[in-house]
Every structure is written in structure tokens, then in C-alpha cells.
Enzyme design. Sequence first.
Site, PDB file in Angstrom:
ATOM      1  N   PRO A   1      62.159 -38.083 -36.083  1.00  0.00           N
ATOM      2  CA  PRO A   1      62.809 -36.523 -35.587  1.00  0.00           C
ATOM      3  C   PRO A   1      62.628 -36.006 -36.856  1.00  0.00           C
ATOM      4  O   PRO A   1      62.827 -36.251 -38.149  1.00  0.00           O
ATOM      5  CB  PRO A   1      64.017 -37.648 -35.711  1.00  0.00           C
ATOM      6  CG  PRO A   1      65.097 -38.416 -36.641  1.00  0.00           C
ATOM      7  CD  PRO A   1      63.453 -39.009 -36.751  1.00  0.00           C
ATOM      8  N   GLU A   2      61.702 -35.054 -37.248  1.00  0.00           N
ATOM      9  CA  GLU A   2      61.594 -33.658 -38.344  1.00  0.00           C
ATOM     10  C   GLU A   2      62.551 -32.969 -38.221  1.00  0.00           C
ATOM     11  O   GLU A   2      63.830 -32.431 -36.960  1.00  0.00           O
ATOM     12  CB  GLU A   2      60.379 -32.902 -38.097  1.00  0.00           C
ATOM     13  CG  GLU A   2      59.215 -34.580 -38.396  1.00  0.00           C
ATOM     14  CD  GLU A   2      57.832 -34.302 -38.066  1.00  0.00           C
ATOM     15  OE1 GLU A   2      57.265 -33.428 -38.278  1.00  0.00           O
ATOM     16  OE2 GLU A   2      57.274 -35.573 -37.415  1.00  0.00           O
TER      17      GLU A   2
END
Length: 274
Positions: A2-3
Site C-alpha cells: 500500500p502506498e
Amino acid sequence: MPELPEVETIKRSLEPLVKNRTITGVDVYYGGIIKYPGPADFCGQLKGKIIREVGRRGKYLLFELSDDYTLVIHLRMTGQLIASKPGVSLAKHTHLVFRLSGGQELRFVDIRKFGLIYLIKKEERARIKGLYTLGPEPLDEGFTLALFEETVGKAKGGLKAFLLNQTRVAGIGNIYADEILFESGLHPVRKVESLKKEEIKRLYEAIRKKLGEGVEFRGTSFRDYVDGKGEKGGFQERLKVYDRGNQPCARCGQPLVKTAAASRGTVFCPRCQG
DNA sequence: AATTGTACCTGTCAGC
DNA sequence: TGCTGACAGGTACAAT
């Protein structure tokens, strides 16, 4: 996994399911994820706390609890945080289950066990170095072109490494870094200190645009990523360079090149990103 | 101070 | 069908 866009999507999807609920207990199946305090204190202190707010800073999820405690969760590569009903069988690699009031559970699943979880008092935030050294939030109003110009002025080295450096700008990871560089027409190993004013502006606008689109399309489910309800995102269908090595460039048709920059797989168009 | 390399883990895929 | 090695969304930490 996840960014910024993925973590923001998880935050938004979880918030209505956990806000104002009380943590009635915690089940630990793999305690190595808990970095502070020890597992026994962690569970003991969490019991009875109410989740007041769900927040995000960079790629960190922040659960603001009663009594000025904060539960800090970083999902790293493969971490997932999924709301479930009690009794539903545990997914493989479930390491932690937070039991909540009102028949709700929040489960932490992480194939690679890289995730990091801390329970701290608000004033202890400096205990988490990666959190307190974060650069500005790129989608906040305060992230102006003037501020970004100042940030760029202090940095040196390759652009890809610059974008991945969380102390410069918070929340950009490998996927969005490649997409941002393609959008701005800049080469991944171009030196930050060589950027002209107009190029800095293009980079700034690409950061806002690409991260904004990532949020709008609810994140990139390239591999494991799902939101807090277990649902996939949609931005993977809009990626222009990431994981598209040797495929034709969407802009000029030349084959995209896969290489390594800042020790990370990097895809770019040698013609459009000269 | 700011880079660079290594470690942390499991899964998948390509090549033999 | 194995088996081996490379690679995967990301830091944390030590060494330089």
C-alpha cells in the site's frame, strides 16, 4: 502493497465500521508484528479503549483511541487490515484480531510479516522514527508549489530515489513513483538538482494528479491489496508504466524499458522521459 | 547528513 | 513434476 492512495482507501472504508467502537479484546497469533510495547502490555492496554478517529499520515494508519492512545499500523508490502464478522474463519496469515463492540472484528493479515504495529501515547510519537520524520502530505492544501520547490532545493541524487524518500514527500511508493515520472516526462535517474523551474512544476503537478487519481479509483490492486472491506481497487487498469516493461508506451508507442533505479524495479519510456 | 547495503518473510513465476 | 533463483507494493538499521 500500500502506498498513499491504498492506505487512504483503507482508512475511508474502515472508518464507518470501527469508529466509536470499543476494543473488547485482542487475539495474537503472531506477535512479531507488534513492535511496541510487548504483546502482553499491548493487549492489556488496548482492552477497553474506544476508537475515536481513524487517520492516515503517509503510509501509516493512525487509530486515535480514548485516553490519548494511538494505535499505529504500517502495512509495508503485503499487510491487510480487514473488517470481518466474528466466527468467520480466519484467512491464512492472520496474525492479529482486534475484537470490537457491536459484533465487529478488525483483522491484520500479512503474508510476509513485514508489517509494523505500535501502541503509543500521543506524546510518544517520536518513538516511531519513520512517522515523525515524514515529509509533507502531498494531497493537503499546505503542499504548495513553493513548499515543493523548497523541498527539491534541499535534495540531491536520482529522481526515483527522491520520490521514494518519505522524509521529502510522504506516501509515494514504487508504483506511483513510476507513474508520476512518466506523467511528468522525467527520467528516473535524472538528478534532482538539475531540474529547471518548469520541470519542478511538472513534477509537482504529476504528484498531485497521480496520487489523486489513485485515491479516486480506490487504489491499485496489483497483487494483494484490498481495502478494509476486502474489495479490490481499480487503478491497476490505468497504470501506464508500472509492470509494463517491453509494452508499447501509451504516448509514443516505443517499447517501455524495465531497469533498476534506487534498487527498485523501474519502468519508463526512454523517448518520453529523456 | 545522506547514501548504500542488508535484513526481515512468504509466494509466484520463469527456466532448467 | 520438482528444484533453484530472481523478484515482489517498504522500511529499519548498520555501515560508509
